[in-house]
Design an enzyme around this catalytic site. Structure first.
Site: not given
Lengths: 417, 83
Positions: A9, A105-106
């Protein structure tokens, strides 16, 4: 075989990328937010200094300035965010063919089968984390576990370049006292309902009776119980494998408040034409249309209906949206307060059925004509620019309708299910 | 204190697409001059302490080690002078 899955993350992604580009931003309270003038004024991400002032993601810029008058707002540079997050994932992809994105973002990374290539997966994960830091100047927090749910849980435990291992040996004690909402898929509403059953921690959820959970939450009851017990075993998708589309939607916070049904009609045309174009491009049609409205006091509501047949025609989507308005507001076909935000979604998608239905009433012929019209208009726009051809109705207020949903950089939040 | 300074660079793009900086163009109050990149010591992906990241070329230029970055589609150098 025991699996090793990493969830990585990129912490407060947009803000962190801005800080990487301009390190001086680390020394001041800063947030990435929309344009107040064009009324997209919410906080999208904030740095640690801004967080210390209690600034929250998704609050309005006005509220944020109240908490911290010297807050520096950076307008989002989506091109950069897409570029750098992709670079981060390129590093993951050097180690595994199974890298599944979850938003920008992950990502989940399956390292189960990398042992013979790179050795101990935990060390491999650590190497990836270090490389992202040294090569891109970004920090990711990682959770490592034997399934996706606990891996995600692990990465959320320590947000500052954390590295949490939840193994089969320690998952019981590690998760025992964590609040239920730290599990993916359990949001505010479910947390509240679980609290009514006396369940607030993951340990309590594990000991709960799945039958009672099923009665309370339907099929999702046993699902969250399985998550808590560590039974989740869905595979990490291969890189490039995309999630199946569940819906197509477009929305806009208009440049000015919408005052009446005519204003709304114009906005609906622009939104629905973009949706219809997308449907046709992907050779899909959808049968459920949903309309989301937010008035100028930020009160929101949504309505939806199932249409008589699946469609990919803007004309029909607009008509059905207006039917929905008529049902909800029979008098004015418009709410009492002016509208600020409108979005339309078409769901219940399926591949377009090319078969010509038995056409007793001549409806199909009419639809075919409409389809030709819409796809021709779309082709002209693609070729010569979006303003070259449009429906007359949207010329009533060019300022209001001068937006192009299709061309905007939109980064949609992804849902887990 | 170091500063991020974007600069023009004369570079060679090889057959395989690899990029080699040959000269850097430096402009200051004394005018514009070009300096030869004498030797490339290292090439690696890295982030810079002055912000940004990209391909780092550690080079010898007029007898000093300089950090030259290729960031997306342009060059910057970690400079002791702000402009």
């Amino acid at each position: 075989m025991k699996r090793t899955i990493v969830h990585a993350d990129l912490n407060h992604c947009y803000a962190q990328i801005e800080e990487m580009k301009f390190p001086a931003l680390r020394d001041v309270p800063m947030a990435v937010g929309g344009h107040e003038e064009s009324r997209h004024g919410i906080i999208l991400a904030k740095n640690d200094k801004a967080k210390a002032y209690g600034i929250k993601t998704a609050e309005t810029l006005r509220d944020a300035y109240k908490k911290c008058p010297e807050l520096l707002i950076i307008h989002p540079n989506y091109g950069d965010y897409m570029y750098y997050t992709e670079k981060v994932k390129d590093i993951y992809r050097e180690y595994s063919d199974r890298v599944e994105s979850f938003g920008l973002d992950e990502a989940w990374i399956d390292l189960t089968h990398t042992v013979s290539l790179f050795g101990d997966p935990i060390k491999t994960a650590k190497t990836m984390q270090e490389r992202v830091c040294s090569e891109l100047g970004l920090s990711v927090s990682m959770g490592i576990s034997f399934n996706k749910v606990f891996a995600k849980l692990g990465s959320d435990l320590d947000k500052r370049k954390g590295f949490t291992v939840i193994s089969e040996d320690n998952y019981l004690e590690m998760t025992e006292d964590l609040s239920v909402d730290s599990l993916i898929f359990i949001g505010g509403a479910t947390t509240k309902k679980l609290a009514e059953l006396g369940i607030t921690t993951i340990g309590e959820l594990r000991r709960a009776d799945p039958v009672i959970l099923q009665r309370r939450f339907g099929k999702n009851g046993p699902l969250i119980w399985h998550y808590a017990c560590g039974h989740e075993n869905s595979p990490v998708k291969r890189s490039g494998e995309t999630r199946e589309r569940k819906s197509i939607s477009h929305g806009i916070t208009a440049v000015r408040d919408l005052q009446n049904a005519e204003d709304l009609h114009m906005i609906l045309i622009v939104l629905c034409e973009a949706i219809a174009a997308k449907l046709r491009q992907e050779k899909l049609e959808g049968q459920v249309v949903s309309l989301f409205l937010r008035d100028n006091e930020l009160y929101a509501c949504s309505v939806q209906k199932k249409m008589s047949h699946p469609t990919d025609l803007a004309e029909e989507i607009v008509k059905n949206c207006e039917l929905l308005m008529k049902q909800k507001y029979p008098e004015r076909r418009f709410p009492e307060k002016p509208l600020r935000t409108v979005s339309v979604a078409v769901s219940n998608l399926r591949s377009k059925n090319e078969l010509f239905l038995c056409d007793l009433l001549g409806v199909e012929k009419e639809r075919k004509r409409e389809e030709t019209l819409e796809s021709t208009m779309e082709a002209i726009r693609d070729h010569y620019g979006p303003e070259k051809v449009c429906r007359l109705a949207i010329l009533m207020d060019r300022k209001l309708t001068d937006f192009h949903p299709k061309e905007e950089h939109l980064i949609h939040p992804e849902s887990w299910m | 204190m170091l500063y991020k300074r974007y600069i023009p660079v004369v570079s060679l793009i090889g057959k395989e697409g690899e990029i080699t900086p040959l000269f850097i163009i430096w402009a200051d109050e004394r005018g514009t001059r070009k300096y030869k990149v004498d030797r490339i010591l290292h090439v690696r992906q890295a982030s810079s302490q002055v912000g940004g990241c990209g391909t780092l070329y550690e080079c010898m230029i007029t007898g000093k080690v300089r950090k030259l970055f290729y960031e997306r589609n342009r060059w910057f150098i970690e400079s002791t002078k702000p402009y």
